[in-house]
Every structure is written in structure tokens, then in C-alpha cells.
Design an enzyme around this catalytic site. Structure first.
Site, PDB file in Angstrom:
ATOM      1  N   ASP A 119      12.773 -11.829  32.035  1.00 57.86           N
ATOM      2  CA  ASP A 119      13.762 -12.875  32.672  1.00 57.86           C
ATOM      3  C   ASP A 119      14.217 -13.728  31.169  1.00 57.86           C
ATOM      4  O   ASP A 119      13.664 -14.169  30.411  1.00 57.86           O
ATOM      5  CB  ASP A 119      12.794 -13.747  33.441  1.00 57.86           C
ATOM      6  CG  ASP A 119      13.390 -14.770  34.228  1.00 57.86           C
ATOM      7  OD1 ASP A 119      13.107 -15.064  35.370  1.00 57.86           O
ATOM      8  OD2 ASP A 119      14.420 -15.220  33.929  1.00 57.86           O
ATOM      9  N   ASP A 130      20.145 -12.549  34.835  1.00 62.50           N
ATOM     10  CA  ASP A 130      19.216 -12.775  33.859  1.00 62.50           C
ATOM     11  C   ASP A 130      17.780 -12.278  34.201  1.00 62.50           C
ATOM     12  O   ASP A 130      17.071 -12.651  33.514  1.00 62.50           O
ATOM     13  CB  ASP A 130      19.333 -14.161  33.566  1.00 62.50           C
ATOM     14  CG  ASP A 130      18.569 -14.882  34.860  1.00 62.50           C
ATOM     15  OD1 ASP A 130      18.859 -14.337  36.023  1.00 62.50           O
ATOM     16  OD2 ASP A 130      17.880 -16.105  34.724  1.00 62.50           O
ATOM     17  N   GLU A 131      17.745 -11.309  34.956  1.00 65.64           N
ATOM     18  CA  GLU A 131      16.471 -10.838  35.344  1.00 65.64           C
ATOM     19  C   GLU A 131      16.328  -9.264  35.767  1.00 65.64           C
ATOM     20  O   GLU A 131      17.583  -9.055  36.395  1.00 65.64           O
ATOM     21  CB  GLU A 131      15.567 -11.570  36.285  1.00 65.64           C
ATOM     22  CG  GLU A 131      16.322 -12.009  37.269  1.00 65.64           C
ATOM     23  CD  GLU A 131      15.371 -12.531  38.455  1.00 65.64           C
ATOM     24  OE1 GLU A 131      15.271 -13.849  38.291  1.00 65.64           O
ATOM     25  OE2 GLU A 131      14.783 -11.818  39.333  1.00 65.64           O
TER      26      GLU A 131
END
Length: 591
Positions: free
Chosen positions: A92, A182-183
DNA sequence: ATACATACC
DNA sequence: CACTGGTATGTAT
């Protein structure tokens, strides 16, 4: 690193405790329509809690029922086991959007910064000290932290960084799943089986690679399934790692005191309900599962129950095409029929644009509105044909508008198209439908409905989707119960059958990995291709290499995406090229 | 099948 | 003054 800054701003304008933060938020918002609506919703939740509490009370007076229910629960507990034979990692990126912006504006690093305009999308940790949070309206953030600096969203930029991030991660699990830019969740089992590397060391190395390639930090969590890994990644955020060992005990200990709210899928409302009934931690759920069994629907119960026992999906789910495309806008309130219709026209155009760019057509349309009192209403309509044409959509949209009988001002209007199909397949199909109609005619059976709709569920599903549909059905059949959330949608089957996900590790990747192991301490290893670059401290050489490498890598990603439909476990559409402007932002070592 | 609710980033 | 947008899925009727 943040402490001194906090004091500096804290003394001047910052907010110190949670209570003070709440107070400021409350003062800033009280009296607004939004606030009123929230209060109403809160009341509804409380009523629901009351109702459930009454059910619970009567349950608690029925000893026979208690005995029965507890037995059911005990059997459930006996039935499953916490599967620990897989190793998952969740990566993340820390405060992703802001972090991307700060690459371009390093001078703002130690100041409170948020990305977003009316709503805070992401805030950096400096701003978070003031109580600024994601999804918070801008004006509240400003009240909490008058010095906050807002930066507008540059989505393309984030996509490019995300692309690099994903490219690095795909070396370890080609089939990774992600829920945003973002993850990502990786199944590291095969990689680790092959390399025999310690998971913690591996993940630290991956974090270093990410830092090297993007100049941004990522946090990571490791655990035996997707959910545990994700939860673990929050423990040492930002820029940290947390490993939950591959044992049932470790999992249960890890979850023991965890607030239920942390479980993905348990949001604000469910938390309110649960806390209203005095369930706060996963342990509460485990201890009093029989009570939940009585008051929740089976799906909801199963989901919460299994999650709190650490049982969640430990395999990748097949990629599915998206089910709907929608477009909605908020605006200053409008109240005339004419204005409503104009909005429908406008949104229809936007939606059509989007559908056409994705080469999709659809035949189920939903109109969504939000009144100026923040009440949401919707009407939907089954179309008699597939379309992605603005004019058509607008016509149907206005029909829905009529049906809805709007008589109050609205602040939002949206259109959603579902029952999607590929434009090309529908074209093909209308040809076959055409021929079919000829046959019908010649046999004397006039087909008065020339639409494609009737044959949709056959041709499209069979030719295109049947594989996915089948495997889903099979899964469902072998499951005793279906869990609802994406995070744990079909667990039980896998708990029983154990290993089932395949390695997508290529030979090449193995070799790259070995190269990595043999790295010369002095030379520089490119985080994208793993090759050793002899740059002799010359940054330009490095930069050029990595630029080229990222571009090349993207071509490869794109090709494998084309040639292998299964590849895309990720829901992110990887842009085919990194646009040069954004790429420029990530020319690291340049400063 | 439709409307509404909840969740996630 | 002021509270997003896109997608999925579950629940209720």
C-alpha cells in the site's frame, strides 16, 4: 520526523486532541442540510439497533434456542480451519496522491498538504495531525488546519506511478489483485517456494525497490490470506512492514483486539450497529457469535463471523468484466423540469463518451438523483436494445425522469448503464439476429421485436462469459454458504480444498531473481528489470536506463494483457504508455 | 425486477 | 456558504 512540525503548527493553529477535532468539525458543519441528513440516518441506525436489541432480548430468554444456536456455531467453528499454507502480501503506497504531488513540490514536504478540491482525497501526515482525513470536505479541513495547502488531482500522474508500482510487484505475482492505484495483494506462495526467501526480507526488498523506482514509500503486510495481509499493512504505516506468521495462533492473536471496523467490508454503518449491540472487537464476535447469528442475515453473519476468525479468501478470483458504467455530477441545486432535462442530456453525453471509449453497450439504465436535502433516489429501466448513443440514453433518461416525478430541487444527477456487452459482439449479434428474423419470416412467424435483447442472455453469455459464469457457479455449488463481500466472497470451498492457485512465475523471472541474488554490491540494480547497471555515479545513465526500462516493461505488460485474458486479476487498467509528461516527474536522481 | 443501502478507494 | 465519483454487492419488497 513529524513531531516538531506538529508542535510548530500545533501551537499556532493546530488541533490537539480528538475531542477538539470533533468540536471543530461539528461547529463547521452543524445546521447544514448534509448534517441534518446525517442525523436522520443516525436515528434510523439507532432504531435498527433497538429492533435488533429486542430480538436479542427475546433470544436470550429462550434457553432452548440459545442451546440450538450455540451448537450451530460450535459446528461452524469445528468445520473450518484457518488456512495457513499460503503467503500473501499487501502493498500500500503511503498517502499516495499527496506523495506523488510532493515529488514535484518537495518544498511542501513538511507542510500540511491535501490533494482534492471540494473533498479531501488524501492528506499527508502533517495534515493528518490536525485531524484532516480522506473524504473530508475541504472547508472542514481548512477549519482544522488553516494553513493546509490544497493541490488539485492529477490522475494521469498517479496512474503512471501506479504503473511502475504494479510493474515491480508483478515480478512476484503476475496475477496480483488491486483495488485502487495505490494498493495490491500478491500471492507470494509460489515465489517463496521457489526462492526459499524469508517473507519479511523479501518484502523489505520489494519495498526498497518501490522506493528506488518511485521515490515513494509503501507499507506492507504479510499474512496467510488477503484480508490478514491487508490488515497487517496498516500496522506499521507509513513506510513500515508487519508480518503475521503463518499459523492459526498468530492469526487469532493478531485479530483478537482488532476493532471490527477494521475488517474490510465493515464500514461506518455496520460499525455503528455492532457497537450499539456492544460488539467492538473481533473477539466479541467470536465469543458471542450466536447473537449475531440470530440478528443478521446469513450472508452478513457468515461474512463477519469468518472474518473475525481470520478466515478469508486465499486464492485469486477470476477476472470479471465490469458490470456497469456510470456518470454522475454534483452541482448547485436546480429545480425546474427544463434544468433537469438539460442535466440528463449532459450526463447522457458524458456516459456515452465513456461507454464508447470502452467499446461497451448496455441495455439497462438507471437514473440517480440526490435532492438538496441529500436524499438519494433512483429509477431504472430495462431497454429494448443495447446502446451507447448519447441521444438514445438521453431519451431513456428523460423517461426515467418523468417516472420519477421530481418535485424538489436536486444537487446531483447521474446515469448508470448496466447489463453491459461488447460493442463488437453486439454488432455481430445483430447480424445473426437479422438472419434469424429472415428465417422466422420465411417460416411465417413474423418477429415483431427486432431488438437484440431477446437473444442476449444466450449468445453473449455463452460465447463470452460462460467460462467465468461456470466457474462461479461451480464455486457456489460446492460452498455451504455464500459470503458477501469481495474480500471474502467465496471462502469455504477453498478452506476445504486448500491449494488451488497456480504459479504464474516465468522462467525469465526466476533468472532475474537469481541475477538479483548475485548482485555486485557496487553496481546498481534497476528495480524494474533487475539488471545491474554500471553507472559509476552517473545519474544520467541511470535515468536513461530506467526511463527506457519502464517504457519497455509497459509494452511487455500490454502484450501479455492482450494475449492472455486471464492475466488481468487487477482491476486497474494499466495505461499502455506512460505519458511523457508524467514520466518526467519521476525522473529520479535528477535533483 | 426494482429501489435503496452500504462499502471501498 | 460549503460534504465527490465510480463500481460492486447486499437487503428489502
Amino acid at each position: 520526523m513529524n513531531e516538531p512540525i506538529f508542535h510548530y503548527y500545533g501551537n499556532k493553529a493546530g488541533v490537539e486532541g480528538a475531542d477538539q477535532i470533533k468540536q471543530v468539525i461539528d461547529d463547521a458543519t452543524r445546521g447544514s442540510e448534509y448534517y441534518k441528513r446525517q442525523q436522520e440516518k443516525r436515528q434510523q441506525v439507532l432504531q435498527k439497533v433497538n429492533k435488533m436489541q429486542m430480538e436479542l432480548d427475546s433470544y436470550k430468554n429462550n434457553e432452548q434456542k440459545i442451546k440450538e444456536t450455540k451448537e450451530i456455531i460450535q459446528n461452524k467453528v469445528k468445520e473450518f480451519q484457518i488456512n495457513t499454507d499460503r503467503i500473501w502480501a499487501h502493498f500500500d503506497m503511503d498517502m499516495f496522491y499527496v506523495a506523488c504531488e510532493l515529488l514535484d513540490k518537495p518544498e511542501l514536504k513538511d507542510k500540511p498538504v491535501a490533494v482534492g478540491q471540494t473533498i479531501v482525497s488524501t492528506a499527508n501526515y502533517v495534515a493528518r495531525k490536525f485531524g484532516v482525513r480522506s473524504a473530508m470536505p475541504g472547508f472542514v479541513a481548512k477549519k482544522l488546519c488553516p494553513e493546509i495547502i490544497f493541490i488539485p488531482c492529477h490522475f494521469e500522474k498517479y496512474k503512471s506511478v501506479s504503473n511502475i508500482f504494479m510493474t515491480i510487484l508483478k515480478k512476484y505475482d503476475d496475477n496480483l489483485e488491486s483495488m485502487g492505484l495505490d494498493e495490491a495483494n500478491l500471492d507470494l506462495t509460489e515465489y517463496i517456494n521457489n526462492s526459499q526467501e524469508d517473507p519479511a526480507i523479501l518484502c523489505e526488498n520489494i519495498r526498497k525497490d518501490i522506493l528506488l523506482a518511485t521515490q515513494l514509500t509503501a507499507s506492507c503486510g504479510v499474512g496467510p490470506n488477503k484480508m490478514i495481509a491487508k490488515l497487517a499493512s496498516e500496522i506499521n504505516k507509513p513506510n513500515g512492514l508487519h508480518v503475521v506468521e503463518q499459523s492459526a495462533t498468530a492469526v487469532l492473536n493478531f485479530l483478537e483486539k482488532l476493532p471490527i471496523r477494521k475488517i474490510p467490508g465493515i464500514g461506518n454503518i455496520t460499525e455503528q450497529i455492532l457497537s450499539g449491540l456492544n460488539f467492538n472487537t473481533c473477539k466479541d464476535v467470536r465469543d458471542r457469535a450466536d447473537e449475531l447469528y440470530v440478528i443478521f442475515t446469513p450472508k452478513t453473519f457468515e461474512y463477519i463471523f469468518y472474518s473475525c476468525w481470520g478466515v478469508a479468501r486465499n486464492y485469486h478470483v477470476e477476472f470479471e468484466d465490469q458490470h456497469s458504467i456510470s456518470c454522475q455530477r454534483t452541482f448547485s441545486s436546480i429545480s425546474t423540469q427544463r434544468e433537469f432535462e438539460d442535466k440528463v442530456d449532459y450526463i447522457a453525453e458524458k456516459l456515452a463518451e465513456e461507454m464508447q471509449s470502452e467499446e461497451k453497450v448496455g441495455n439497462h439504465l438507471t437514473l440517480i438523483i440526490k435532492t438538496s436535502k441529500f436524499e438519494i433516489r433512483s429509477k431504472s429501466l430495462q431497454l429494448n436494445q443495447y446502446t451507447n448513443q448519447a441521444k438514445q440514453i438521453a431519451i431513456y433518461g428523460k423517461q426515467l425522469l418523468k417516472i420519477m416525478q421530481l418535485d424538489e430541487p436536486i444537487r446531483l444527477l447521474g446515469l448508470k448503464m448496466s447489463s453491459l456487452a461488447n460493442e463488437k459482439q453486439i454488432q455481430k449479434q445483430s447480424i445473426s439476429t437479422y438472419f434469424k428474423r429472415q428465417i422466422d419470416k420465411s417460416s411465417g412467424q413474423e418477429n415483431l421485436v427486432p431488438s437484440i435483447k431477446g437473444s442476449k442472455s444466450h449468445q453473449i453469455t455463452e460465447e463470452n462469459d460462460s467460462f467465468n459464469k461456470m466457474s462461479l457457479q461451480q464455486q457456489e455449488q460446492s460452498k455451504p454458504d455464500i459470503l458477501s463481500d469481495d474480500e471474502a466472497s467465496s471462502i469455504s470451498n477453498q478452506i476445504l480444498s486448500g491449494v488451488n492457485s497456480k504459479s504464474h512465475q516465468s522462467q525469465q523471472q526466476q533468472q532475474q531473481y537469481q541475477q538479483k541474488q548475485q548482485a555486485q554490491p557496487k553496481s546498481f540494480r534497476c528495480p524494474i528489470c533487475n539488471k545491474e547497471i554500471d553507472c559509476k555515479g552517473n545519474n544520467t545513465v541511470l535515468n536513461k536506463h530506467i526511463d527506457r526500462c519502464i517504457t519497455q516493461q509497459n509494452v511487455i505488460v500490454e502484450q501479455s494483457d492482450e494475449s492472455n485474458r486471464n492475466f488481468s486479476g487487477s482491476k486497474i487498467k494499466v495505461p499502455s504508455k506512460i505519458d511523457s509528461k508524467a514520466q518526467k516527474s519521476f525522473n529520479f536522481f535528477k535533483k
